[in-house]
Motif scaffolding. Structure first.
Motif, mmCIF file in Angstrom:
data_model
loop_
_atom_site.group_PDB
_atom_site.id
_atom_site.type_symbol
_atom_site.label_atom_id
_atom_site.label_comp_id
_atom_site.label_asym_id
_atom_site.label_seq_id
_atom_site.Cartn_x
_atom_site.Cartn_y
_atom_site.Cartn_z
ATOM 1 N N ARG A 382 42.083 90.263 37.581
ATOM 2 C CA ARG A 382 42.967 89.123 37.360
ATOM 3 C C ARG A 382 43.638 89.222 35.995
ATOM 4 N NH1 ARG A 382 41.846 83.954 35.215
ATOM 5 N NH2 ARG A 382 39.722 84.671 34.826
ATOM 6 N N VAL A 383 44.935 88.876 35.940
ATOM 7 C CA VAL A 383 45.671 88.832 34.671
ATOM 8 C C VAL A 383 46.074 87.376 34.427
ATOM 9 C CG1 VAL A 383 47.625 89.710 33.349
ATOM 10 C CG2 VAL A 383 46.562 91.151 35.104
ATOM 11 N N PRO A 384 45.494 86.702 33.420
ATOM 12 C CA PRO A 384 45.765 85.272 33.187
ATOM 13 C C PRO A 384 47.076 85.048 32.440
ATOM 14 C CG PRO A 384 44.119 86.052 31.641
ATOM 15 C CD PRO A 384 44.446 87.213 32.526
ATOM 16 N N CYS A 385 48.206 85.282 33.132
ATOM 17 C CA CYS A 385 49.497 85.174 32.451
ATOM 18 C C CYS A 385 50.252 83.911 32.850
ATOM 19 C CB CYS A 385 50.347 86.424 32.689
ATOM 20 S SG CYS A 385 50.652 86.816 34.402
ATOM 21 N N GLY A 386 49.503 82.837 33.198
ATOM 22 C CA GLY A 386 50.138 81.559 33.471
ATOM 23 C C GLY A 386 50.638 80.898 32.199
ATOM 24 N N GLU A 387 51.417 79.840 32.366
ATOM 25 C CA GLU A 387 51.909 79.080 31.214
ATOM 26 C C GLU A 387 50.736 78.541 30.410
ATOM 27 O OE1 GLU A 387 54.915 78.714 30.205
ATOM 28 O OE2 GLU A 387 56.127 79.400 31.905
ATOM 29 N N ILE A 388 50.897 78.514 29.085
ATOM 30 C CA ILE A 388 49.849 77.950 28.224
ATOM 31 C C ILE A 388 49.817 76.439 28.413
ATOM 32 C CG2 ILE A 388 49.060 77.636 25.852
ATOM 33 C CD1 ILE A 388 48.832 80.497 26.808
ATOM 34 N N ALA A 389 48.644 75.924 28.769
ATOM 35 C CA ALA A 389 48.492 74.485 29.016
ATOM 36 C C ALA A 389 48.771 73.702 27.738
ATOM 37 C CB ALA A 389 47.076 74.192 29.513
ATOM 38 N N PRO A 390 49.708 72.729 27.783
ATOM 39 C CA PRO A 390 50.094 71.986 26.564
ATOM 40 C C PRO A 390 49.113 70.872 26.229
ATOM 41 C CG PRO A 390 51.383 71.225 28.436
ATOM 42 C CD PRO A 390 50.494 72.319 28.963
ATOM 43 N N ARG A 391 47.956 71.267 25.709
ATOM 44 C CA ARG A 391 46.934 70.272 25.375
ATOM 45 C C ARG A 391 46.746 70.117 23.882
ATOM 46 N NH1 ARG A 391 43.593 73.434 29.461
ATOM 47 N NH2 ARG A 391 44.282 72.639 31.465
ATOM 48 N N GLY A 392 47.665 70.679 23.103
ATOM 49 C CA GLY A 392 47.561 70.593 21.650
ATOM 50 C C GLY A 392 46.779 71.754 21.071
ATOM 51 N N GLY A 393 47.200 72.214 19.898
ATOM 52 C CA GLY A 393 46.523 73.322 19.245
ATOM 53 C C GLY A 393 46.982 74.664 19.769
ATOM 54 N N ARG A 394 46.574 75.730 19.084
ATOM 55 C CA ARG A 394 46.928 77.086 19.492
ATOM 56 C C ARG A 394 45.890 77.616 20.471
ATOM 57 N NH1 ARG A 394 48.139 81.074 14.757
ATOM 58 N NH2 ARG A 394 48.960 82.206 16.555
ATOM 59 N N PRO A 395 46.300 78.553 21.349
ATOM 60 C CA PRO A 395 45.326 79.144 22.271
ATOM 61 C C PRO A 395 44.216 79.839 21.496
ATOM 62 C CG PRO A 395 47.586 79.741 22.863
ATOM 63 C CD PRO A 395 47.654 79.082 21.529
ATOM 64 N N ALA A 396 42.986 79.463 21.778
ATOM 65 C CA ALA A 396 41.880 80.034 20.990
ATOM 66 C C ALA A 396 40.632 80.259 21.823
ATOM 67 C CB ALA A 396 41.561 79.106 19.810
ATOM 68 N N ASP A 397 40.763 80.325 23.152
ATOM 69 C CA ASP A 397 39.595 80.627 23.981
ATOM 70 C C ASP A 397 39.002 81.976 23.579
ATOM 71 O OD1 ASP A 397 40.162 78.337 25.404
ATOM 72 O OD2 ASP A 397 39.846 79.272 27.357
ATOM 73 N N GLU A 398 37.685 82.067 23.650
ATOM 74 C CA GLU A 398 37.013 83.340 23.413
ATOM 75 C C GLU A 398 36.025 83.590 24.535
ATOM 76 O OE1 GLU A 398 35.874 84.669 19.460
ATOM 77 O OE2 GLU A 398 36.567 82.758 18.645
ATOM 78 N N VAL A 399 35.956 84.838 24.982
ATOM 79 C CA VAL A 399 35.000 85.270 26.000
ATOM 80 C C VAL A 399 34.167 86.382 25.384
ATOM 81 C CG1 VAL A 399 34.696 86.296 28.276
ATOM 82 C CG2 VAL A 399 36.552 84.651 27.887
#
Length: 445
Positions: A382-399
């Motif tokens: 899977r390639v997670p290239c969907g739109e960044i969810a506008p929930r505030g803040g910068r994308p910072a998920d870590e796996v």
């Protein structure tokens, strides 16, 4: 301890003690820091050995081919019209718009308009070249020994072409205090020193995308949870990673910045991993890996060690035959287990989720690619290239995964930032007959 510490200082390159005395390595924290330094030194040694071997075999083999053979990898750049490149570019640009501009096929990101280009100065409109190996500079297009400028233009930088003559290009115009400089894009032996950039390559801060296959990784990752994720690292680690793959650090070493335990860290946004990439001479690298998170322990709080403790307590509840929601305060044996787990975490004995039933840790910051935009790669992940969810803040998920068998290297991104270094450095001028061509061979790396 003092004698052994002195021996370490004698054997290991050390800085920072010019004006201070060294102290003994007399506690666990210092030991872990030294172990981490030794692992870093091992990475540098691997890279140095490959580069020195390539330099020693220049006459027999291209340095690039030598290094690829030494690493045991197959590398292929993605073509500008490749749909594979288009997918990777979309993934990159979701969190960093226009960072990658390499794809030229249908649906490509538009370049700057012709009107904008027409307003640029002659200097800004000049063709650009990327220096791929140090190139000797001369004061005339003849590029002779007599016109040697005593400078090289450094590998990794971008230069402008102000004029071209006889196979040489002028990269610096004559000014009041500085004479013009000329270089040969192709050396007399046929080695390419400079590569001319297209408009797209010039606008893109991702210089290239390479597909990579490492020997021995065919059985890694895979499965229903396999996902393409970014991993940022420094230049000192790049060749070592390509040679050995991504590894979990030894449990007895110091882990700088490992907020979620002793594992291999990934992000689902380019912007997050870019912050961990250290460039050298304006060039750096980032990895795209197929990662199989398996069963993740998820948290939206920065509380890994609380999650680690909770996961191990669940194992203890099961061992003791207690309900999953059994209160620690109501069971003496469970209280004792909690104290033991806390002591092991504090002492660095418990650093990951091994043995808890979880395969990975997923820190969810709340701003991440929308799952509805996921695309399945032709290779099945899977390639997670969907739109960044506008929930505030910068994308910072870590796996974070704790087993290297869950990771397979798929792509290398070459990064470019020409603003981070000086393009020119001194080089000795030839002094004897016939040394000009020899100097080119010796100094171009």
């Amino acid at each position: 301890v003092a004698e052994l510490s002195s021996r370490i200082y004698e054997l290991v390159p050390t800085t920072g003690y010019g004006q201070a005395s060294v102290g003994p390595i007399d506690n666990l924290s210092k030991v872990k820091r030294w172990l981490q330094a030794l692992h870093q030194l091992d990475d540098v040694t691997t890279a140095a050995g490959l580069l020195l071997g390539a330099q020693a075999n220049l006459k027999a083999l291209s340095p690039t081919d030598y290094i690829y053979r030494g690493l045991g990898i197959r590398v292929a750049p993605l073509g500008s019209d490749s749909e594979e490149l288009h997918l990777i570019e979309r993934f990159i640009n979701r969190s960093s718009p226009r960072e990658c501009m390499l794809f030229s096929g249908e649906g490509a990101v538009p370049l700057a308009s012709h009107e904008q280009n027409s307003k640029r100065s002659r200097r800004d409109r000049a063709p650009r070249w990327q220096v791929v190996q140090d190139a000797i500079c001369y004061h005339s297009p003849e590029c002779s020994k007599e016109t040697h400028a005593g400078l090289v233009v450094a590998a990794g930088c971008l230069v402008r072409e102000f004029a071209a003559k006889g196979g040489a290009i002028c990269i610096r115009e004559s000014e009041a205090s500085q004479p013009e400089l000329w270089v040969r894009p192709t050396e007399p032996g046929g080695m390419q020193a400079l590569v001319k950039l297209t408009d797209r390559e010039l606008e893109s801060r991702v210089a290239a995308v390479y597909r990579v296959d490492r020997q021995g990784e065919e059985g890694r990752a895979g499965g229903d949870t396999a996902t393409l994720l970014f991993h940022g690292s420094g230049m000192a680690n790049a060749l070592s990673i390509l040679s050995r793959g991504l590894c979990v650090k030894p449990p007895d070493s110091f882990h700088n910045g490992s907020a979620f335990g002793n594992g291999i860290y990934f992000a689902n946004s380019f912007a997050k991993s870019r912050a961990y990439c250290q460039l050298y001479c304006g060039v750096g690298f980032m990895l795209l890996c197929e990662v199989a998170p398996g069963r993740p322990c998820e948290s939206n709080r920065f509380n890994f060690f609380q999650a680690l403790k909770a996961a191990h307590l669940q194992i203890e509840r099961k061992r003791l035959g207690l309900a999953e929601d059994a209160n620690v305060r109501d069971h003496k044996e469970l209280r004792a287990a909690e104290e033991r787990i806390e002591a092991e975490i504090d002492g660095g004995e418990l650093e990951d989720l091994s043995g808890t039933g979880y395969d990975s840790f997923h820190f969810k910051c709340g701003t991440a690619p929308e799952p509805s935009g996921d695309v399945v790669h032709p290779d099945g992940y899977r390639v997670p290239c969907g739109e960044i969810a506008p929930r505030g803040g910068r994308p910072a998920d870590e796996v974070i995964v704790y087993d290297p068998q869950r990771v397979r290297l798929r792509y290398v991104l070459e990064l470019r930032d020409p603003s981070t270094y000086d393009a020119f450095r001194p080089a000795p001028k030839p002094t004897g007959e016939g040394e000009a061509d020899d100097a080119s061979s010796d100094e171009d790396m």
